[in-house]
Each structure stands twice: as C-alpha cells, then as structure tokens.
Scaffold this motif. Structure first.
Motif, short mmCIF file in Angstrom:
data_model
loop_
_atom_site.label_atom_id
_atom_site.label_comp_id
_atom_site.label_asym_id
_atom_site.label_seq_id
_atom_site.Cartn_x
_atom_site.Cartn_y
_atom_site.Cartn_z
N SER A 88 47.62 6.90 -29.73
CA SER A 88 46.38 7.09 -28.95
C SER A 88 45.13 7.22 -29.81
CB SER A 88 46.51 8.30 -28.03
OG SER A 88 46.52 9.51 -28.79
N ASP A 118 58.45 9.19 -23.23
CA ASP A 118 58.11 8.70 -21.88
C ASP A 118 58.59 9.73 -20.86
OD1 ASP A 118 57.74 7.39 -19.49
OD2 ASP A 118 58.75 5.54 -20.11
N LEU A 120 58.12 9.86 -17.71
CA LEU A 120 58.53 9.32 -16.42
C LEU A 120 59.95 8.77 -16.44
CD1 LEU A 120 55.15 7.70 -15.38
CD2 LEU A 120 56.14 9.85 -14.58
N GLN A 148 52.43 12.78 -11.90
CA GLN A 148 52.83 11.53 -12.56
C GLN A 148 51.70 10.92 -13.39
OE1 GLN A 148 55.37 8.87 -10.22
NE2 GLN A 148 55.53 10.54 -8.73
N ALA A 149 50.47 11.04 -12.94
CA ALA A 149 49.36 10.50 -13.74
C ALA A 149 49.24 11.23 -15.07
CB ALA A 149 48.04 10.60 -12.96
N GLU A 150 49.38 12.55 -15.05
CA GLU A 150 49.34 13.33 -16.29
C GLU A 150 50.53 12.99 -17.18
OE1 GLU A 150 48.99 14.52 -13.22
OE2 GLU A 150 47.43 16.05 -13.13
N ALA A 151 51.71 12.81 -16.56
CA ALA A 151 52.91 12.47 -17.33
C ALA A 151 52.76 11.12 -18.01
CB ALA A 151 54.13 12.49 -16.42
N LYS A 152 52.17 10.16 -17.31
CA LYS A 152 51.94 8.85 -17.92
C LYS A 152 50.95 8.97 -19.07
CE LYS A 152 50.69 4.11 -17.07
NZ LYS A 152 50.30 3.08 -16.14
N GLN A 153 49.88 9.74 -18.86
CA GLN A 153 48.87 9.92 -19.91
C GLN A 153 49.46 10.63 -21.13
OE1 GLN A 153 45.97 13.12 -19.64
NE2 GLN A 153 44.34 11.60 -19.90
N SER A 155 52.52 10.38 -22.20
CA SER A 155 53.63 9.61 -22.77
C SER A 155 53.15 8.68 -23.87
CB SER A 155 54.31 8.80 -21.67
OG SER A 155 54.90 9.65 -20.71
N THR A 158 52.83 4.87 -23.36
CA THR A 158 51.74 4.33 -22.54
C THR A 158 50.71 3.60 -23.38
OG1 THR A 158 52.04 6.10 -20.91
CG2 THR A 158 49.91 4.99 -20.91
#
Length: 172
Positions: A88, A118, A120, A148-153, A155, A158
């Motif tokens: 990132s 990941d 998710l 889920q949005a926080e989990a994707k961010q 990961s 991503t």
C-alpha cells in the motif's frame, strides 16, 4: 513490527528480535509500536506504522540511516501490517495524517511471518471471526460480516501491484 492479534504486545518484543542484526553494525533496527484495539480500531494500526516509516525517512540523515533501504519484518498481526506496508505504498487512504506528511512510507522489502493477507477469505459468516473478543472482531469494531469494506481495505492482497517490493511470506 510486533504481533499480538492487534490487541496485545508492544514494541519491546520486536527490539529483542532485531538485536542480533543490529549488533553486527551492518543494520539499523527500529521496533515500531502501534495503537492496539482497546484504544483504536482499523485503520489506526497501519496509520501508526506508516507514520513511523515517514518519520524515519524524514530524519534519515540525522539518524544515520539510508532512506532508500527500508525493510520491514513482523509476525502475526505485525506480519499483516508489514505486508500491507509493502502493498500500500501508493494508497493515500491508508497514509493517515499522523506526524510527518508528504514523505513516502514505501518500503523496499517485506518479511511477513504468518500474517493474514486476505481477511475476506476466512468467510464473513465464520462464527470464530464474528464473536466479541476475537482479534478480527476487535480490529474492525464488530463482526466481519458487517465490516467487509474495512476488511478489504485491511487486506494486503487488495493493493498488490507490479511496483511492490519483494515479499517473503512464511507460514507453518
């Protein structure tokens, strides 16, 4: 960067691990602390880690370190955070505004000891991840299925791109 499920541990545990490398005189070592989940939820943890990298880079000449050679190493929750530092480096939303801004938080290499890549993939309905007191529940401030949005961010997978540093991931 120390482990502890984002809810325990501190930077002194990391200092013990890097001491043998630093003692050779070939490396400079810094053990980074971050806000634990009893103080702040996601993304405070990565903001703290990126602020530490920016501080070190901005003060490299004063500290006697090479600003172009930053490697990061962490286990478990720390492994997750170093992997995310690696993927990132160009993601503005994860930089935060702590400390020095306008300085790169990119790193040159990553060693990830069994950090999640990941969130998710675990399954958003997993009973183990959706119970109060569980590390992932505490990290996101509630059940994974509701964050889920926080989990994707959070990961590292991503943000994988061609310009990411070399990464060594170890699992057992």
């Amino acid at each position: 960067i120390h482990g502890g499920g984002w809810q325990g541990g501190n930077k002194s545990s990391g200092a013990r691990l890097i001491a043998p490398l630093v003692s050779t005189g070939d490396y400079v070592g810094v053990s980074v602390g971050y806000r634990l989940t009893d103080v702040a939820i996601w993304p405070a943890q990565i903001h703290d880690c990126k602020a530490a990298i920016r501080y070190l880079r901005a003060n490299a000449s004063k500290l006697g370190i090479d600003p172009d050679k930053f490697g990061v190493w962490g286990g478990s929750a720390g492994g997750h955070l170093v992997a995310l530092l690696g993927t990132s480096g160009d993601v503005a939303e994860l930089e935060g505004n702590l400390g020095m801004t306008g300085v790169s938080s990119r790193v040159n290499c990553v060693i990830d000891y069994f950090g999640p890549a990941d969130f998710l993939i675990f399954g958003v309905d997993s009973p183990r991840l959706n119970q109060p007191g569980q590390p992932v529940y505490k990290l996101f401030g509630g059940p994974l299925k509701d964050h889920q949005a926080e989990a994707k961010q959070a990961s590292p997978v991503t943000f994988i791109s061609k310009d990411d540093p070399h990464v060594l991931i170890m699992h057992g």
